[in-house]
Design an enzyme around this catalytic site. Structure first.
Site, PDB file in Angstrom:
ATOM      1  CB  SER A 127     -27.923   3.441  -5.049  1.00 21.68           C
ATOM      2  OG  SER A 127     -27.925   2.636  -6.190  1.00 21.68           O
ATOM      3  CE1 TYR A 152     -22.233   3.556  -4.902  1.00 23.47           C
ATOM      4  CE2 TYR A 152     -23.485   1.805  -5.960  1.00 23.47           C
ATOM      5  CZ  TYR A 152     -23.362   3.124  -5.574  1.00 23.47           C
ATOM      6  OH  TYR A 152     -24.382   3.999  -5.843  1.00 23.47           O
ATOM      7  CE  LYS A 156     -24.326   5.420  -2.222  1.00 20.28           C
ATOM      8  NZ  LYS A 156     -24.199   6.798  -1.700  1.00 20.28           N
TER       9      LYS A 156
HETATM   10  C1  UD1 Z   1     -25.253   0.826 -11.058  1.00 22.73           C
HETATM   11  C2  UD1 Z   1     -26.323   0.745  -9.996  1.00 22.73           C
HETATM   12  C3  UD1 Z   1     -26.648   2.116  -9.493  1.00 22.73           C
HETATM   13  C4  UD1 Z   1     -25.402   2.790  -9.027  1.00 22.73           C
HETATM   14  C5  UD1 Z   1     -24.452   2.902 -10.200  1.00 22.73           C
HETATM   15  C6  UD1 Z   1     -23.179   3.567  -9.762  1.00 22.73           C
HETATM   16  C7  UD1 Z   1     -27.926  -1.080 -10.276  1.00 22.73           C
HETATM   17  C8  UD1 Z   1     -29.199  -1.533 -10.899  1.00 22.73           C
HETATM   18  N1  UD1 Z   1     -27.556   0.175 -10.546  1.00 22.73           N
HETATM   19  O1  UD1 Z   1     -25.842   1.393 -12.175  1.00 22.73           O
HETATM   20  O2  UD1 Z   1     -27.549   2.015  -8.430  1.00 22.73           O
HETATM   21  O3  UD1 Z   1     -25.682   4.041  -8.493  1.00 22.73           O
HETATM   22  O4  UD1 Z   1     -24.152   1.591 -10.655  1.00 22.73           O
HETATM   23  O5  UD1 Z   1     -22.299   3.717 -10.824  1.00 22.73           O
HETATM   24  O6  UD1 Z   1     -27.267  -1.804  -9.567  1.00 22.73           O
HETATM   25  N2  UD1 Z   1     -23.375  -0.404 -20.085  1.00 22.73           N
HETATM   26  C9  UD1 Z   1     -22.866  -0.834 -21.289  1.00 22.73           C
HETATM   27  N3  UD1 Z   1     -21.666  -0.353 -21.698  1.00 22.73           N
HETATM   28  C10 UD1 Z   1     -20.941   0.534 -20.948  1.00 22.73           C
HETATM   29  C11 UD1 Z   1     -21.468   0.968 -19.715  1.00 22.73           C
HETATM   30  C12 UD1 Z   1     -22.680   0.467 -19.309  1.00 22.73           C
HETATM   31  O7  UD1 Z   1     -23.481  -1.627 -21.992  1.00 22.73           O
HETATM   32  O8  UD1 Z   1     -19.839   0.916 -21.372  1.00 22.73           O
HETATM   33  C13 UD1 Z   1     -24.679  -0.898 -19.651  1.00 22.73           C
HETATM   34  C14 UD1 Z   1     -24.628  -1.693 -18.362  1.00 22.73           C
HETATM   35  O9  UD1 Z   1     -24.389  -3.061 -18.606  1.00 22.73           O
HETATM   36  C15 UD1 Z   1     -26.019  -1.428 -17.798  1.00 22.73           C
HETATM   37  C16 UD1 Z   1     -26.373  -0.031 -18.316  1.00 22.73           C
HETATM   38  O10 UD1 Z   1     -25.485   0.212 -19.393  1.00 22.73           O
HETATM   39  O11 UD1 Z   1     -26.938  -2.333 -18.327  1.00 22.73           O
HETATM   40  C17 UD1 Z   1     -26.200   1.036 -17.281  1.00 22.73           C
HETATM   41  O12 UD1 Z   1     -24.911   0.898 -16.695  1.00 22.73           O
HETATM   42  P1  UD1 Z   1     -24.316   1.990 -15.703  1.00 22.73           P
HETATM   43  O13 UD1 Z   1     -24.465   3.351 -16.281  1.00 22.73           O
HETATM   44  O14 UD1 Z   1     -22.950   1.546 -15.324  1.00 22.73           O
HETATM   45  O15 UD1 Z   1     -25.289   1.946 -14.466  1.00 22.73           O
HETATM   46  P2  UD1 Z   1     -25.793   0.695 -13.575  1.00 22.73           P
HETATM   47  O16 UD1 Z   1     -24.814  -0.405 -13.624  1.00 22.73           O
HETATM   48  O17 UD1 Z   1     -27.193   0.427 -13.964  1.00 22.73           O
END
Ligand code: UD1
Length: 337
Positions: A127, A152, A156
């Protein structure tokens, strides 16, 4: 040469799409998956899309003896794609030992079985979380791996290290460490996709469940970041493009002579903000999403996206789908659930 390849976690989200692409490319995947985070009917869907059933064993990938017995059952296996792992960042903070036991335990079981059976080829599901909060938003494989901010993430980094140490120990090993950015979307047929258990942690399944009325409102985790619109920037990659990269990585390993361990960034090279994803989703699917700005989520990286040049050049791979297509496919899949 035999085309048999073990795919741990092959019934999961990325695993199932990869199994389909492997079969379409002429490989014979042998799935190891106990369906703890999937459903047995996913195998029927794989068969529907690939034209035949994959081989499979419903066992726990941390069970060394059972893993070894599957490997021994197929003396002509040439490699392993190791997906089987937990992936919820928040849950890993609550249950660290469960994460190490499963993610690191399964990695060791796989490497031990590979040694025992003389199997050299390994594709590991890593990841971009290994880069932590990077100094520049665009990261290459040379960007330093940083101290993990969650168990987590540390599993990795640990698995990547174990693979490197095993190679250094002299065990013949050819490995690719595939560092995924943010996989989204579903199969264009809408027959395969993500099955989040409980409340989704990830953005796109939360969006599709909100659009479907399963969740009442999406919370945007902060709009005060130092980014163009204040929300986090990520590199969202279509799951089928990601699946195809595994086929390319497998083919690349088969061309290598001698031990090798190579990391590859798998992303599109383009960042999208949370608000851009929401608006893109609304536009491409012709609907309005109920969302509100909330506080930041602990542990979120401000912005990160891939420089995928190495994978494009060495693996001869490139993303074909747009984020808009991925968001359309994600919604088409959600509507079938
Ligand atoms: C993270 C890790 C990724 C990992 C994944 C596992 C990083 C950069 N990425 O992804 O490597 O495989 O977790 O789950 O560390 N968001 C909202 N509202 C929500 C959900 C998410 O605003 O309800 C936003 C988050 O703040 C983030 C983006 O959407 O900015 C993506 O979030 P998410 O899909 O959870 O993935 P990552 O956190 O980027």
């Amino acid at each position: 040469m035999s085309k048999k390849i073990i795919v741990t976690g092959g019934a999961g989200y990325i695993g199932s799409h990869t199994v389909v692409e492997l079969m379409l490319a002429g490989f014979e995947p042998v799935i190891i998956d106990d369906f703890r985070n999937s459903k047995p009917w996913i195998i029927d869907r794989i068969a529907e899309l690939a034209g035949r059933y994959p081989l499979g064993h419903a066992i726990d990938c941390t069970n060394e003896l059972e893993v070894l017995s599957v490997f021994r059952n197929y003396p002509d296996i040439f490699g392993v794609i190791h997906f089987a792992a937990y992936k919820a960042v928040g849950e890993s903070v609550q249950k660290p030992t469960m994460y190490y036991q499963n993610n690191v335990g399964s990695m060791c079981a796989v490497l031990n079985a590979m040694k025992e059976c003389g199997i050299e080829n390994l594709v590991f599901s890593s990841s971009c979380t290994v880069y932590g909060e990077p100094e520049t938003a665009e990261v290459t494989e040379a960007t330093p791996v940083q101290k993990a901010t969650s168990p987590y993430g540390d599993t990795k980094i640990t698995c990547e290290k174990i693979i490197q140490f095993v190679k250094d120990s002299g065990q013949p090993l050819k490995a690719t460490l595939l560092r995924y950015f943010n996989p989204i979307g579903a199969h264009p047929s809408a027959r395969l996709g993500e099955l989040p258990s409980g409340i989704p942690n990830n953005l796109v399944p939360y969006i599709t469940q909100t659009a479907a009325g399963i969740r009442s409102q999406l919370t945007v985790y902060g709009n005060d970041y130092n980014t163009p619109d204040g929300t986090n920037v990520r590199d969202y990659i279509h799951v089928v493009d990601l699946a195809k990269a595994h086929v390319k990585a497998t083919e690349w390993l088969l061309q290598q002579q001698g031990s090798v361990c190579e990391a590859f960034n798998l992303g599109t090279g383009k960042g999208s903000s949370v608000l851009e994803i929401i608006h893109n989703f609304e536009k491409v699917n012709g609907l309005k999403l109920n969302y509100a700005i909330g506080p930041r989520r602990a542990g979120d990286v401000e912005q990160i996206y891939a420089k995928p040049a190495k994978a494009e050049k060495m693996l001869n791979w490139k993303c074909e789908y747009t984020v808009a297509e991925a968001l359309k496919h994600a919604w088409n899949w959600e509507k079938t659930l």
